[in-house]
Design a protein around this motif. Sequence first.
Motif, PDB file in Angstrom:
ATOM      1  N   CYS A  38       0.851  -1.195   0.000  1.00  0.00           N
ATOM      2  CA  CYS A  38       0.000   0.000   0.000  1.00  0.00           C
ATOM      3  C   CYS A  38       0.882   1.239   0.000  1.00  0.00           C
ATOM      4  O   CYS A  38       1.758   1.392   0.850  1.00  0.00           O
ATOM      5  N   CYS A  40       0.265   4.331   0.654  1.00  0.00           N
ATOM      6  CA  CYS A  40      -0.100   5.514   1.434  1.00  0.00           C
ATOM      7  C   CYS A  40       0.933   5.782   2.520  1.00  0.00           C
ATOM      8  O   CYS A  40       1.719   4.924   2.923  1.00  0.00           O
ATOM      9  N   CYS A  43       1.169   3.548   5.636  1.00  0.00           N
ATOM     10  CA  CYS A  43       1.785   2.231   5.492  1.00  0.00           C
ATOM     11  C   CYS A  43       3.268   2.331   5.161  1.00  0.00           C
ATOM     12  O   CYS A  43       4.050   1.480   5.569  1.00  0.00           O
ATOM     13  N   HIS A  86      -9.333   0.314   5.950  1.00  0.00           N
ATOM     14  CA  HIS A  86      -8.216   1.112   5.445  1.00  0.00           C
ATOM     15  C   HIS A  86      -8.533   1.590   4.030  1.00  0.00           C
ATOM     16  O   HIS A  86      -8.896   0.796   3.177  1.00  0.00           O
ATOM     17  N   THR A  88      -6.837   4.745   2.573  1.00  0.00           N
ATOM     18  CA  THR A  88      -6.034   5.902   2.176  1.00  0.00           C
ATOM     19  C   THR A  88      -5.046   5.584   1.063  1.00  0.00           C
ATOM     20  O   THR A  88      -4.333   6.465   0.614  1.00  0.00           O
TER      21      THR A  88
END
Length: 107
Positions: A38, A40, A43, A86, A88
């Motif tokens: 991920c 974002c 993360c 989650h 984002t």
Amino acid sequence: MSAPLALADVQAIGTELAIRWRDGRESFLPLEALRRNCPCALCQGESTATTTYSPKRKDYSPESFVVRSIQPVGGYALQIIWADGHATGLYPYSYLLSLGEESPPPR
Ligand SMILES: [Zn+2]
């Protein structure tokens, strides 16, 4: 420079995200790998000039690797909303394509 990537179809099938591109290519991305990659800030952490922020180790649950919904964003990325809430992570098309072209390491 090649034509910009355009999405023809995307759906989660079992444990994979299946993407069909307008140019006819297809990508099959394991959902678990997608979540672990991920992009974002939560993360991946963020670096600034003065500090380096390292993300906390993630405690994933089985729901972390289940897709609740997928939203195209701005014609260049997918936002994946995971079953654990989650949401984002924005996955640029080029990133998805590069993930799909890497063969997974042998286990
Ligand atoms: Zn994330």
